[in-house]
Design a protein around this motif. Structure first.
Motif, PDB file in Angstrom:
ATOM      1  N   VAL A  91       0.220  -6.855 -15.627  1.00 36.04           N
ATOM      2  CA  VAL A  91       1.145  -6.101 -14.777  1.00 36.04           C
ATOM      3  C   VAL A  91       2.051  -7.081 -14.036  1.00 36.04           C
ATOM      4  CG1 VAL A  91       1.352  -4.406 -12.926  1.00 36.04           C
ATOM      5  CG2 VAL A  91      -0.628  -4.331 -14.465  1.00 36.04           C
ATOM      6  N   LEU A  92       3.365  -6.900 -14.192  1.00 33.55           N
ATOM      7  CA  LEU A  92       4.337  -7.726 -13.475  1.00 33.55           C
ATOM      8  C   LEU A  92       4.668  -7.057 -12.142  1.00 33.55           C
ATOM      9  CD1 LEU A  92       6.825  -8.719 -16.331  1.00 33.55           C
ATOM     10  CD2 LEU A  92       4.625  -9.744 -15.714  1.00 33.55           C
ATOM     11  N   VAL A  93       4.446  -7.795 -11.035  1.00 30.66           N
ATOM     12  CA  VAL A  93       4.606  -7.222  -9.693  1.00 30.66           C
ATOM     13  C   VAL A  93       5.619  -8.043  -8.909  1.00 30.66           C
ATOM     14  CG1 VAL A  93       3.409  -6.489  -7.605  1.00 30.66           C
ATOM     15  CG2 VAL A  93       2.178  -6.527  -9.786  1.00 30.66           C
ATOM     16  N   LEU A  94       6.546  -7.356  -8.246  1.00 31.10           N
ATOM     17  CA  LEU A  94       7.577  -8.034  -7.462  1.00 31.10           C
ATOM     18  C   LEU A  94       7.021  -8.692  -6.194  1.00 31.10           C
ATOM     19  CD1 LEU A  94      10.385  -5.306  -7.600  1.00 31.10           C
ATOM     20  CD2 LEU A  94      10.382  -7.482  -8.835  1.00 31.10           C
ATOM     21  N   HIS A  95       5.896  -8.187  -5.693  1.00 35.30           N
ATOM     22  CA  HIS A  95       5.397  -8.567  -4.372  1.00 35.30           C
ATOM     23  C   HIS A  95       4.412  -9.738  -4.414  1.00 35.30           C
ATOM     24  CE1 HIS A  95       7.330  -4.832  -3.468  1.00 35.30           C
ATOM     25  NE2 HIS A  95       6.428  -4.134  -4.147  1.00 35.30           N
ATOM     26  N   ASP A  96       4.018 -10.163  -3.199  1.00 35.80           N
ATOM     27  CA  ASP A  96       3.013 -11.217  -3.070  1.00 35.80           C
ATOM     28  C   ASP A  96       1.667 -10.741  -3.586  1.00 35.80           C
ATOM     29  OD1 ASP A  96       4.825 -12.964  -1.898  1.00 35.80           O
ATOM     30  OD2 ASP A  96       4.334 -12.326   0.148  1.00 35.80           O
ATOM     31  N   GLU A  97       0.794 -11.680  -3.846  1.00 35.25           N
ATOM     32  CA  GLU A  97      -0.517 -11.371  -4.398  1.00 35.25           C
ATOM     33  C   GLU A  97      -1.265 -10.329  -3.561  1.00 35.25           C
ATOM     34  OE1 GLU A  97      -4.659 -13.625  -5.741  1.00 35.25           O
ATOM     35  OE2 GLU A  97      -2.844 -14.792  -5.301  1.00 35.25           O
ATOM     36  N   GLY A  98      -1.788  -9.319  -4.231  1.00 38.25           N
ATOM     37  CA  GLY A  98      -2.570  -8.281  -3.572  1.00 38.25           C
ATOM     38  C   GLY A  98      -1.778  -7.083  -3.104  1.00 38.25           C
ATOM     39  N   VAL A  99      -0.452  -7.160  -3.192  1.00 35.47           N
ATOM     40  CA  VAL A  99       0.395  -6.068  -2.692  1.00 35.47           C
ATOM     41  C   VAL A  99       0.932  -5.243  -3.863  1.00 35.47           C
ATOM     42  CG1 VAL A  99       2.447  -5.433  -1.367  1.00 35.47           C
ATOM     43  CG2 VAL A  99       1.079  -7.416  -0.684  1.00 35.47           C
ATOM     44  N   LEU A 100       0.506  -3.986  -3.933  1.00 36.53           N
ATOM     45  CA  LEU A 100       1.013  -3.045  -4.937  1.00 36.53           C
ATOM     46  C   LEU A 100       1.684  -1.874  -4.232  1.00 36.53           C
ATOM     47  CD1 LEU A 100      -2.056  -2.881  -7.382  1.00 36.53           C
ATOM     48  CD2 LEU A 100      -0.008  -4.300  -7.599  1.00 36.53           C
ATOM     49  N   ASP A 101       2.564  -1.179  -4.938  1.00 35.60           N
ATOM     50  CA  ASP A 101       3.270  -0.033  -4.353  1.00 35.60           C
ATOM     51  C   ASP A 101       2.521   1.284  -4.536  1.00 35.60           C
ATOM     52  OD1 ASP A 101       5.561  -1.429  -3.434  1.00 35.60           O
ATOM     53  OD2 ASP A 101       6.295  -1.539  -5.494  1.00 35.60           O
TER      54      ASP A 101
END
Length: 406
Positions: free
Chosen positions: A175-185
Motif C-alpha cells: 500500500v502506497l501512503v502519502l502520510h508518515d508511518e502509521g498514519v492512514l486515512d
C-alpha cells in the motif's frame, strides 16, 4: 411529438441505491416510471463485498442488497432500460432524454442519479494498461491476481478495506501512503486489521509516478515525498483507490448548475436549478455518501417529483382545458405588492360577473412557466385562452383601470 410509448411521467437516470429508491416511490405513486442505467442495476454498490450498516439487514453483500431494491421496484411496475444518456433538453415542460443507442424519451420530471466513478491520476501507463493489470475494483478483479504481487494506491476506507480483500488472492499487497508511518486515512478498526494482516506492507510518504510495463503491468515507479527520490517496485497489478468523481459529464450543456468538480447543488427537496429536474445520491453535493443516505435522497426526490407532476397536471386541467378564459397571475408569496394585487384582481373579476377563471402561480416555483410566457417580474397578469396568450394586463392599483383592461 414523441411516440407515447416513450413518454413517461418520471425518468430516473441511474440505477444505484438512490435511483432505485426513487423508482420504488415513483412506481408506488402510480407514475409511469423508467430507469435508464448504462451498466448493471445497482451501480458501484454491486462491488461492495460486505455492508454492515444498512438498517434491518445486519450484514449483506452490496449486490444482494441491490437485487432486493430492484425486486421491490419491479413489484410496482417500474421499467428498466440498459442504455447510456448522452444528451438532455430540460428547457421545456416535457424534458427530452437522448441515449447512446439513438433512442429519445420524454418525461414530465427527471431525477439524476448517475452516481460517481473512480478518479484517475492520469499518470503514465495508467490508462494504457487498464484491464491489463490496472484496476479500480477489488471485488471485480482481485481473483485475477491469485498468487501475485499487487500495489494499492490510497489509504482511505475503500483502499484499505479493498486491499485486505485482495490479500485473499494475492501473495503480497503493498500500500502506497502519502502520510508518515502509521498514519492512514481510513477508520481505526480497518487500520488495526490492516496492520495485523501479514500479507500487507506499507510504503510511507510516497506516491506513484508511473505504471511500468508494455502489454501488462510489470511494476510501478514510486516517488518518496520527503527525499524526492524514485524507486521501482515489481508487481503484476495496481489498484487505484484515490477518490471518486461525479458521472455528470453528459450534463455539460444541459443548463444544470454544477460546482467546479461536477457535483450538483440541490435544495432540501433535491431540486436542481431547473424546474422539474432533481438530483440524488453521489452526484450531488452532500456530506455523507452511503447507501442509506442515497436511499433517503431518492425517496425525497420522488415525492417532490410526484407533487411537481400533480401541479403540472392541475395547471393543464385548470388552464388548457378551462371553458373560460383564464387570468394567469404570476406573484411572489413573500411580496406584499403581489398579495395586494392578487386581492384586487379577484375583486375586479367578481364585479365583472366572474368573466374569467383566476389561476395564481408563484413565480419562485414555476420558473419554466414564467420563461414560457416571458414573465420577468411580478405581479404580472396574462389573459389566456386554452393556454394561448391573448394579452397582458398592465399592473395598476386602480380597480377601475384594471376592470377596463379586463
Amino acid at each position: 411529438m414523441e411516440d407515447s410509448k416513450n413518454a413517461y411521467d418520471l425518468i430516473i437516470i441511474g440505477g444505484g441505491p438512490a435511483g432505485l429508491t426513487a423508482a420504488i416511490y415513483g412506481g408506488r405513486a402510480k407514475l409511469k416510471t423508467l430507469v435508464i442505467n448504462k451498466g448493471t442495476v445497482g451501480g458501484l454498490v454491486n462491488t461492495t463485498r460486505e455492508i454492515v450498516n444498512y438498517p434491518g439487514y445486519g450484514q449483506i453483500s452490496g449486490s444482494d442488497l441491490m437485487k432486493d431494491f430492484k425486486k421491490h421496484a419491479d413489484s410496482f411496475g417500474v421499467e428498466f432500460l440498459r442504455d447510456e444518456v448522452v444528451t438532455t433538453d430540460f428547457s421545456q415542460e416535457d424534458k427530452i432524454i437522448r441515449t447512446k443507442k439513438g433512442r429519445e424519451y420524454t418525461a414530465k420530471a427527471v431525477i439524476i442519479a448517475c452516481g460517481s466513478e473512480p478518479r484517475l491520476l492520469n499518470i503514465p501507463g495508467e490508462k494504457r494498461l487498464q484491464g491489463s493489470g490496472v484496476a479500480y475494483c477489488a471485488t471485480c478483479d482481485a481473483e485475477f491476481f491469485e498468487g501475485e504481487e499487487v500495489v494499492v494506491v490510497g489509504s482511505g476506507d475503500q483502499a484499505i478495506e479493498e486491499g485486505m480483500y485482495i490479500t485473499k488472492f494475492a501473495r503480497k499487497v503493498t500500500v502506497l501512503v502519502l502520510h508518515d508511518e502509521g498514519v492512514l486515512d481510513c477508520n481505526k478498526v480497518s487500520a488495526e486489521r490492516a496492520f495485523q494482516n501479514e500479507k500487507m506492507e506499507f510504503v510511507w510518504n510516497s506516491t506513484i509516478e508511473e505504471v511500468l510495463g508494455e502489454e501488462k503491468v510489470e511494476g510501478v515507479k514510486i516517488k518518496n515525498l520527503k527525499t524526492g527520490g524514485s524507486t521501482e517496485l515489481a508487481c503484476q497489478g495496481v489498484f487505484f483507490f484515490v477518490g471518486m468523481v461525479p458521472s455528470t459529464h453528459f450534463l455539460k450543456d444541459s443548463g444544470i448548475e454544477r460546482d467546479k468538480r461536477g457535483y450538483i447543488p440541490v435544495n432540501d427537496m433535491m431540486k436542481t436549478n431547473l424546474e422539474g429536474v432533481f438530483a440524488v445520491g453521489d452526484n450531488r453535493i452532500k456530506y455523507l455518501r452511503q447507501v442509506v443516505s442515497a436511499a433517503g435522497d431518492g425517496a425525497v426526490a420522488a415525492v417532490a417529483a410526484e407533487r411537481y407532476i400533480e401541479e403540472m397536471n392541475a395547471f393543464n386541467t385548470n388552464i388548457v382545458k378551462s371553458d373560460k378564459k383564464v387570468l394567469l397571475l404570476f406573484f411572489n408569496a413573500l411580496n406584499n405588492e403581489s398579495l395586494e394585487f392578487s386581492t384586487l384582481l379577484e375583486e375586479a373579476n367578481q364585479e365583472l360577473g366572474e368573466r374569467y377563471k383566476v389561476v395564481k402561480v408563484d413565480m419562485a416555483t414555476r420558473k419554466n412557466l414564467a420563461k414560457k410566457y416571458e414573465i420577468n417580474s411580478v405581479p404580472a397578469v396574462l389573459v389566456l385562452n386554452k393556454g394561448e396568450k391573448v394579452k397582458r394586463i398592465c399592473y395598476t392599483v386602480d380597480k377601475g383601470n384594471l376592470k377596463a383592461q379586463l
